[in-house]
Design a protein around this motif. Structure first.
Motif, PDB file in Angstrom:
ATOM      1  N   VAL A   7       0.841  -1.200   0.000  1.00 57.62           N
ATOM      2  CA  VAL A   7       0.000   0.000   0.000  1.00 57.62           C
ATOM      3  C   VAL A   7       0.873   1.247   0.000  1.00 57.62           C
ATOM      4  O   VAL A   7       0.572   2.230  -0.696  1.00 57.62           O
ATOM      5  CB  VAL A   7      -0.965  -0.016   1.207  1.00 57.62           C
ATOM      6  N   LEU A   8       1.969   1.259   0.735  1.00 59.37           N
ATOM      7  CA  LEU A   8       2.889   2.397   0.729  1.00 59.37           C
ATOM      8  C   LEU A   8       3.470   2.636  -0.666  1.00 59.37           C
ATOM      9  O   LEU A   8       3.567   3.785  -1.114  1.00 59.37           O
ATOM     10  CB  LEU A   8       4.020   2.180   1.732  1.00 59.37           C
ATOM     11  N   ILE A   9       3.834   1.569  -1.323  1.00 58.01           N
ATOM     12  CA  ILE A   9       4.366   1.699  -2.686  1.00 58.01           C
ATOM     13  C   ILE A   9       3.301   2.280  -3.617  1.00 58.01           C
ATOM     14  O   ILE A   9       3.593   3.142  -4.454  1.00 58.01           O
ATOM     15  CB  ILE A   9       4.881   0.335  -3.191  1.00 58.01           C
ATOM     16  N   GLN A  10       2.057   1.844  -3.469  1.00 56.01           N
ATOM     17  CA  GLN A  10       0.978   2.362  -4.313  1.00 56.01           C
ATOM     18  C   GLN A  10       0.674   3.833  -4.000  1.00 56.01           C
ATOM     19  O   GLN A  10       0.378   4.613  -4.914  1.00 56.01           O
ATOM     20  CB  GLN A  10      -0.279   1.518  -4.147  1.00 56.01           C
ATOM     21  N   ILE A  11       0.769   4.235  -2.741  1.00 61.64           N
ATOM     22  CA  ILE A  11       0.564   5.635  -2.361  1.00 61.64           C
ATOM     23  C   ILE A  11       1.668   6.508  -2.954  1.00 61.64           C
ATOM     24  O   ILE A  11       1.399   7.615  -3.448  1.00 61.64           O
ATOM     25  CB  ILE A  11       0.482   5.773  -0.827  1.00 61.64           C
ATOM     26  N   ILE A  12       2.893   6.021  -2.938  1.00 65.01           N
ATOM     27  CA  ILE A  12       4.000   6.761  -3.540  1.00 65.01           C
ATOM     28  C   ILE A  12       3.772   6.915  -5.038  1.00 65.01           C
ATOM     29  O   ILE A  12       3.985   7.996  -5.606  1.00 65.01           O
ATOM     30  CB  ILE A  12       5.347   6.074  -3.240  1.00 65.01           C
ATOM     31  N   TYR A  17       2.066  10.528  -9.656  1.00 68.81           N
ATOM     32  CA  TYR A  17       1.128  10.946 -10.694  1.00 68.81           C
ATOM     33  C   TYR A  17       0.554  12.326 -10.385  1.00 68.81           C
ATOM     34  O   TYR A  17       0.354  13.145 -11.294  1.00 68.81           O
ATOM     35  CB  TYR A  17      -0.005   9.937 -10.862  1.00 68.81           C
ATOM     36  N   LEU A  18       0.274  12.608  -9.116  1.00 67.86           N
ATOM     37  CA  LEU A  18      -0.230  13.922  -8.738  1.00 67.86           C
ATOM     38  C   LEU A  18       0.812  15.010  -8.981  1.00 67.86           C
ATOM     39  O   LEU A  18       0.467  16.123  -9.388  1.00 67.86           O
ATOM     40  CB  LEU A  18      -0.672  13.924  -7.274  1.00 67.86           C
ATOM     41  N   LEU A  19       2.080  14.698  -8.756  1.00 71.82           N
ATOM     42  CA  LEU A  19       3.148  15.657  -9.057  1.00 71.82           C
ATOM     43  C   LEU A  19       3.202  15.965 -10.548  1.00 71.82           C
ATOM     44  O   LEU A  19       3.346  17.126 -10.945  1.00 71.82           O
ATOM     45  CB  LEU A  19       4.499  15.106  -8.607  1.00 71.82           C
ATOM     46  N   PHE A  47      -6.699  21.886  -5.511  1.00 68.90           N
ATOM     47  CA  PHE A  47      -6.471  20.569  -4.918  1.00 68.90           C
ATOM     48  C   PHE A  47      -5.024  20.115  -5.121  1.00 68.90           C
ATOM     49  O   PHE A  47      -4.366  19.676  -4.171  1.00 68.90           O
ATOM     50  CB  PHE A  47      -7.434  19.543  -5.534  1.00 68.90           C
ATOM     51  N   LEU A  48      -4.533  20.231  -6.350  1.00 68.43           N
ATOM     52  CA  LEU A  48      -3.165  19.804  -6.629  1.00 68.43           C
ATOM     53  C   LEU A  48      -2.149  20.654  -5.871  1.00 68.43           C
ATOM     54  O   LEU A  48      -1.135  20.145  -5.391  1.00 68.43           O
ATOM     55  CB  LEU A  48      -2.888  19.847  -8.134  1.00 68.43           C
ATOM     56  N   TYR A  49      -2.418  21.945  -5.747  1.00 65.56           N
ATOM     57  CA  TYR A  49      -1.516  22.818  -4.993  1.00 65.56           C
ATOM     58  C   TYR A  49      -1.469  22.409  -3.524  1.00 65.56           C
ATOM     59  O   TYR A  49      -0.401  22.316  -2.924  1.00 65.56           O
ATOM     60  CB  TYR A  49      -1.967  24.274  -5.129  1.00 65.56           C
TER      61      TYR A  49
END
Length: 96
Positions: A7-12, A17-19, A47-49
């Motif tokens: 799950v940590l790897i997927q969150i990273i 992708y958000l970056l 949101f992205l900011y």
């Protein structure tokens, strides 16, 4: 314990992708391709900011001024890739 690391790897990965989305949207706004008066665009940009600025802000303060060129997303992306590879290669295989 392996599901937690997965799950940590997927969150990273999601944060990476958000970056990318934040950087592309900032370019589109800078070149007037999208209009920030549009409520949807404004909401996505806000949101992205809010998601990326807590990580990018401290790195921006430590970097010298490059004359309008912001390389902090590249540095954060590189650090996240290193963290992701470390978790996948050195932690995940050895966790019971």
């Amino acid at each position: 314990m392996k599901p937690i690391i997965y799950v940590l790897i997927q969150i990273i990965t999601l944060y990476m992708y958000l970056l990318i989305a934040s950087a592309i949207l900032s370019w589109l706004i800078a070149f007037n391709v999208v209009n920030t008066r549009n409520q949807f665009v404004s909401g996505v940009a806000e949101f992205l900011y809010r998601i990326t600025e807590p990580v990018l802000g401290p790195i921006r303060r430590r970097l010298p001024n490059f004359g309008g060129l912001d390389i902090s997303p590249i540095i954060v992306f590189f650090l996240l890739m290193l963290l992701q590879m470390y978790l996948a290669d050195y932690v995940y295989p050895f966790v019971p």
